[in-house]
Design an enzyme around this catalytic site. Structure first.
Site, PDB file in Angstrom:
ATOM      1  CE1 TYR A  66      -7.781  10.163   7.227  1.00 11.98           C
ATOM      2  CE2 TYR A  66      -9.367   8.967   6.384  1.00 11.98           C
ATOM      3  CZ  TYR A  66      -8.270   9.034   6.661  1.00 11.98           C
ATOM      4  OH  TYR A  66      -7.263   8.047   6.305  1.00 11.98           O
ATOM      5  CG  ASP A 108      -0.506   5.103   2.761  1.00  9.37           C
ATOM      6  OD1 ASP A 108      -0.861   4.064   1.923  1.00  9.37           O
ATOM      7  OD2 ASP A 108      -1.278   5.153   3.752  1.00  9.37           O
ATOM      8  CG  ASP A 148      -1.785   1.381   1.377  1.00  7.09           C
ATOM      9  OD1 ASP A 148      -2.574   1.567   0.277  1.00  7.09           O
ATOM     10  OD2 ASP A 148      -1.469   1.963   2.513  1.00  7.09           O
ATOM     11  CD  GLU A 152      -0.406  11.120   3.735  1.00  2.00           C
ATOM     12  OE1 GLU A 152      -0.497  11.745   4.484  1.00  2.00           O
ATOM     13  OE2 GLU A 152      -0.635   9.914   4.525  1.00  2.00           O
TER      14      GLU A 152
END
Length: 773
Positions: A594, A514, A512, A516
Site C-alpha cells: 500500500y 520496522d 518485529d 524505514e
C-alpha cells in the site's frame, strides 16, 4: 496520578462492627509465630454474625524496618464462600484467593500492623481458617517452609563404560510441589532432572561410584538425601563389537522448529544402552534403549536438516550411522494455514478511541494469528530500545526531529483502563505495576492463547537512529540486548508507579523490525548510508542470536519478523534478500502492499494527480514511468529465491484521498471517474493533522455520495464524489477477496494489515480477509 482513597463512611461502619464483634469474644485466633519471622506475618480471625462471618487477616511486621507492598494468598476451606472484600484487591481462582494491598495499607511500619485497615471479607459456611496461607510467598505464621520428603527406592537401572542410569520413587511434597531432583555423585552435583530417573554421564570406565538423590520444591527447599546406591562402570575391554546400524530412519512429523523421527530397533548381545540422534555431525539428542523415536527441537523454519541415528550398546560401542534422512521444517504457521498479521497502534486509544478491547469485540482477535504493537523508539543518545518517556511527535511531518526521543509509556503500561476499555471488563485500580495497553494485551492473550504478540521497533517517525544502532558489532549487541531485556524479559522502566523488573514478562512473543529504510532516505532527517545494507543483515543476525539464547533458557522460540519495502530500488539499497541474507534469520517478512500513491498530509507527495494506493497489478492507465504494484513487489522477492512462505502481503484498512479532482475521460470514451486525474491536493482527513487519510469505517461515514468503482484489471477499489470533488483509493471486501485468492495461488504465507483501528466495529474487512485465507 490517582488521589489516595480513604475508607468510606460505610467502610468505617463495617470496620467498627468488626471491632465490636472481635472484642465481644466471638473471634477465633491463630497462635503467634513460633519464632521471629524474616518478613511480614498474617494472623486470621473469624467473627460470627449470624448468617455470615467476618473473616479477617491482620498483617504484622515483626522486623526493624518498614516493609512496603504485600500479597496475601490462601485457599478457602471446603464449604466456605467468599463474598465482599475490603482493604485489599482480591481475585479468586477456584478456591484460591490472592489479595494485593490497598494503596493506603501497603506500607507496614517496623513493629506495626495494618490495623485498623486490615484485609477482611464476608464469608458464609463456617468459621474455619483458610488453608495454605502465604504472605509475600512466606508462611503466614513466620515459620520455615516444610521441605519435601527424601526420595526412596533409589536403584541402578543400567550401566555403560561411562554412564550409570538411576531411578527412584517420587518424593512426598512439603509445603510446595516437588519441582526437580538433584543427583549427587559422592558430594558433587552430577545431574538435575524433573522426573524420577536420570543418567549420570562423563564417568571413568571400570570405576566404582556412590549416588544419592535430593528432591527440591518450587521455592528451592531441598529434602534430605536418599539412601545411597553404588555402581561400577563397565570395562570396555570386555566387549569391542559394535551393534548394527538402525534401519528405516524416517520422519513422522514436523513443525516450524522441530522434526520428529522414528527408526527400527537394534539388538546386541551385551544389551542396548540407547540411540544417539545426529543433526548433521552434531549430536542432537539421546534416547533410551527401549525408545525408537525422538523429536529434535530448536530448529529454524523452512530450513533443510539432515539426520542420522547410531545405536550404542552397554559397552559404549557405537554402530555405524543409519541411512540419512533430510527434512525441511515447516513455515511459521504450518502447511495449509495462513498468517493474518495486524498492527495495533499505541496512539489509537486517543482520537480513534480504539482499544485492545476492540480487537476482541470486533471479532478480529479470534481471526488474527499475529498482532504487532506499534511502535517503540530508539534512544537518540544510548542507541537502545526506549520507553518510559511521554514526549509526543511534533505536528510537522517534515521536522527532522519529529520522532526524536518520542514515546508514550503512559499509553503503553501506566494508564489505568476503565471497565468499558478492558478486555475482561475489569477496570484497573491505578496501582498495578502493569496497566495501559500492555496489560490489555496480556488479557487478550489469555482469552486468545493462540495469538502471538510482537513488539514493533521503528516505523516511519522512529527510524532515525537505526543506522547508528546497527553500525558496529558492539552497538548491535547493546541495542538488541536492551530490546530483549525490556520487552521479552519484561523489565520495563519504572514510570508513574508502573513498570519494574519482569512487569511485562510473557506478553511479547518476539520482535518485529520496522526500519524505514536502510540504505535509503525515509523520514526527513533519518541517518542512512550505503553501509546499512550489510549492517541490516548483521542486526537481524544479532537479534536471532539473542532471541535463540533467551529461548534456550525459557523453552520458547521467539519470533523475528520485519516490515520490508515494495519499491525494488529500496529493496536493492537496504535488504540482502539472497540466499545468504536476511531471510536466514527472519521467520517471515511483511511486504508493503500500500501507499503506492497518495497526496500526503502536507501535500508533499503527489498532490496533483490521483492514483491507486494498493493495486494488485499494474494499471494499464497508470501514467507514471515507474511501476508500483503488489505483484511486482512480491515478484522481486521471489526472483531472488525467497521462499513464498516467508512473505505476507500488506493491505490497508484505510484510504488515501484527493480533492478538486476532475472526472477525466476513460480509454474508449466515457468518464474516468477521477482515476489518474488531476487534483488540487489532499482531501480532508479523519483528523486535521492527517489530511489525505481516513480509516475505512470513517471513510464510509464521513464522505457521503462517494460512488464506489472496482477496477478489475488492476484489482483496485476507489470512490468518487463527482467532478471537482473527492477521490479515494482503498481496499474493500471486493478487492480483499481477489488479493487473498492471489495470495493462495502464489503460495504465500498470508496477509498483513496496517492498521486495525480503520475497520468497522463489526470487523467487516477482517472478516473478508479471514474468509479469503
Amino acid at each position: 496520578m490517582l488521589t489516595p482513597r480513604r475508607p468510606t463512611p460505610l467502610r468505617r461502619a463495617l470496620l467498627g462492627l468488626a471491632a465490636a464483634l472481635l472484642t465481644s469474644g466471638a473471634a477465633v485466633g491463630v497462635a503467634a509465630p513460633a519464632h521471629a519471622a524474616a518478613g511480614l506475618t498474617a494472623t486470621f480471625s473469624s467473627a460470627d454474625n449470624g448468617s455470615w462471618y467476618l473473616d479477617k487477616y491482620v498483617i504484622a511486621n515483626p522486623t526493624s524496618a518498614s516493609i512496603t507492598g504485600w500479597t496475601l494468598e490462601f485457599d478457602l476451606p471446603p464449604g466456605v464462600t467468599m463474598g465482599s472484600a475490603y482493604n485489599g484487591t482480591a481475585t479468586t481462582s477456584g478456591g484460591h484467593v490472592t489479595v494485593g494491598n490497598a494503596h493506603y495499607n501497603g506500607t507496614v511500619p517496623a513493629g506495626g500492623t495494618t490495623e485498623p485497615y486490615s484485609f477482611w471479607f464476608v464469608a458464609t459456611g463456617s468459621p474455619a481458617a483458610p488453608l495454605n496461607c502465604r504472605i509475600n510467598g512466606n508462611r503466614c505464621d513466620g515459620g520455615p517452609d516444610r521441605a519435601p520428603g527424601a526420595p526412596t527406592g533409589l536403584a541402578v537401572t543400567g550401566r555403560t563404560t561411562t554412564t550409570v542410569a538411576l531411578s527412584w520413587t517420587a518424593a512426598t511434597a512439603g509445603d510446595f510441589p516437588v519441582a526437580s531432583y538433584d543427583v549427587y555423585r559422592g558430594g558433587a552435583l552430577a545431574a538435575s532432572v524433573t522426573g524420577t530417573a536420570a543418567t549420570v554421564t562423563g564417568l571413568a570406565p571400570k570405576t566404582a561410584y556412590s549416588f544419592t538423590v535430593r528432591a527440591k520444591d518450587a521455592r528451592g527447599n531441598a529434602s534430605a538425601d536418599s539412601a545411597a546406591v553404588s555402581a561400577t562402570t563397565r570395562d570396555p575391554a570386555e566387549d569391542t563389537t559394535a551393534p548394527p546400524a538402525p534401519g528405516s530412519l524416517r520422519t513422522t512429523g514436523r513443525t516450524a522448529t522441530s522434526v520428529s523421527l522414528a527408526w527400527n530397533a537394534v539388538t546386541d548381545a551385551s544389551g542396548m544402552a540407547g540411540y544417539d540422534v545426529y543433526r548433521g555431525a552434531t549430536l542432537a539428542t539421546t534416547v533410551g534403549p527401549a525408545v525408537t523415536a525422538a523429536t529434535v527441537g530448536g530448529l529454524s523454519p523452512l530450513t533443510a536438516y539432515t539426520f542420522t541415528v547410531r545405536a550404542r550398546d552397554t559397552y559404549d560401542n557405537a554402530s555405524p550411522p543409519s541411512a540419512a534422512v533430510t527434512v525441511t521444517t515447516d513455515d511459521a504457521v504450518g502447511t495449509g494455514n495462513y498468517a493474518k498479521v495486524g498492527y495495533f497502534v499505541q496512539w489509537g486509544i486517543y482520537g480513534r478511541q480504539f482499544f485492545v478491547r476492540n480487537l476482541d469485540t470486533s471479532g478480529a482477535a479470534a481471526k488474527l494469528t499475529h498482532l504487532n504493537y506499534a511502535f517503540t523508539n530508539l534512544d537518540p543518545v544510548n542507541l537502545t530500545c526506549m520507553n518510559g518517556v511521554t514526549r509526543g511527535t511534533t505536528g510537522n511531518p517534515q521536522d527532522p526531529d519529529q520522532g526524536t526521543g518520542a514515546g508514550d509509556a503512559d499509553a503503553d503500561y501506566a494508564r489505568p483502563m476503565s471497565a468499558a476499555q478492558s478486555v475482561d471488563g475489569v477496570a484497573d485500580t491505578g496501582w498495578e505495576p502493569l496497566r495501559g495497553n500492555f496489560n490489555q494485551l496480556r488479557k487478550l492473550k489469555a482469552k486468545h492463547p493462540r495469538l502471538k504478540v510482537l513488539m514493533s521497533i521503528g516505523g516511519w517517525t522512529y527510524s532515525k537512529f537505526f543506522s547508528d544502532a546497527a553500525a558496529t558489532p558492539a552497538a548491535r549487541e547493546k541495542f538488541v540486548r536492551s530490546c530483549v531485556d525490556m520487552y521479552l524479559r519484561g523489565n520495563l522502566p519504572a514510570y508513574n508507579g508502573a513498570g519494574g523488573a519482569g512487569s511485562a514478562a510473557g506478553i511479547f512473543d518476539g520482535i518485529d523490525l520496522d526500519w524505514e529504510w536502510p540504505g535509503a532516505e525515509g523520514h526527513p532527517g533519518n541517518h542512512w548510508g550505503a553501509q546499512d545494507k550489510a549492517n541490516n543483515t548483521a542486526l537481524l543476525a544479532e537479534f536471532r542470536r539473542q532471541l535463540d539464547a533467551l529461548g534456550a533458557t525459557t523453552g520458547r522460540r521467539y519470533l523475528l519478523t520485519a516490515f520490508t519495502p515494495a519499491d525494488p530500488a529500496k529493496i536493492a539499497a537496504g535488504w540482502d534478500i539472497g540466499a545468504s541474507g536476511v531471510f536466514r534469520y527472519l521467520d517471515f517478512a511483511n511486504v508493503q502492499g500500500y501507499d503506492f500513491h497518495g497526496a500526503g498530509s502536507d501535500n508533499s507527495w503527489e498532490p496533483n494527480r490521483t492514483g491507486h494506493q494498493g493495486n494488485l497489478y499494474r494499471d494499464a492507465q497508470d501514467p507514471y514511468p515507474f511501476e508500483f504494484s503488489v505483484e511486482r513487489a512480491i515478484q522481486t522477492y521471489l526472483d531472488a529465491g525467497v521462499n513464498p512462505r516467508q512473505l505476507t502481503v500488506g493491505v490497508a484498512f484505510y484510504g488515501r484521498g484527493w480533492q478538486g479532482v476532475t472526472a477525466g475521460t476513460a480509454p474508449g470514451g466515457g468518464s474516468a471517474y477521477g482515476e489518474w486525474q488531476s487534483a488540487t491536493g489532499a482531501a480532508p482527513g479523519q483528523f486535521p493533522e492527517e489530511a489525505g487519510t481516513r480509516g475505512y469505517a470513517n471513510l464510509l461515514a464521513a464522505v457521503p455520495g462517494c460512488v464506489v468503482h472496482h477496477d478489475a484489471q488492476s484489482v483496485s477499489t476507489y470512490c468518487y464524489t463527482g467532478p471537482g470533488g473527492q477521490w479515494w483509493t482503498y481496499d474493500d471486501a471486493w478487492s480483499l477477496a481477489r488479493k487473498t485468492a492471489w495470495t493462495r495461488e502464489r503460495g504465500l504465507l498470508g496477509a498483513m494489515i496496517w492498521e486495525m483501528s480503520g475497520d468497522t466495529a463489526s470487523g467487516e474487512l477482517m472478516t473478508a480477509l479471514d474468509g479469503g485465507l
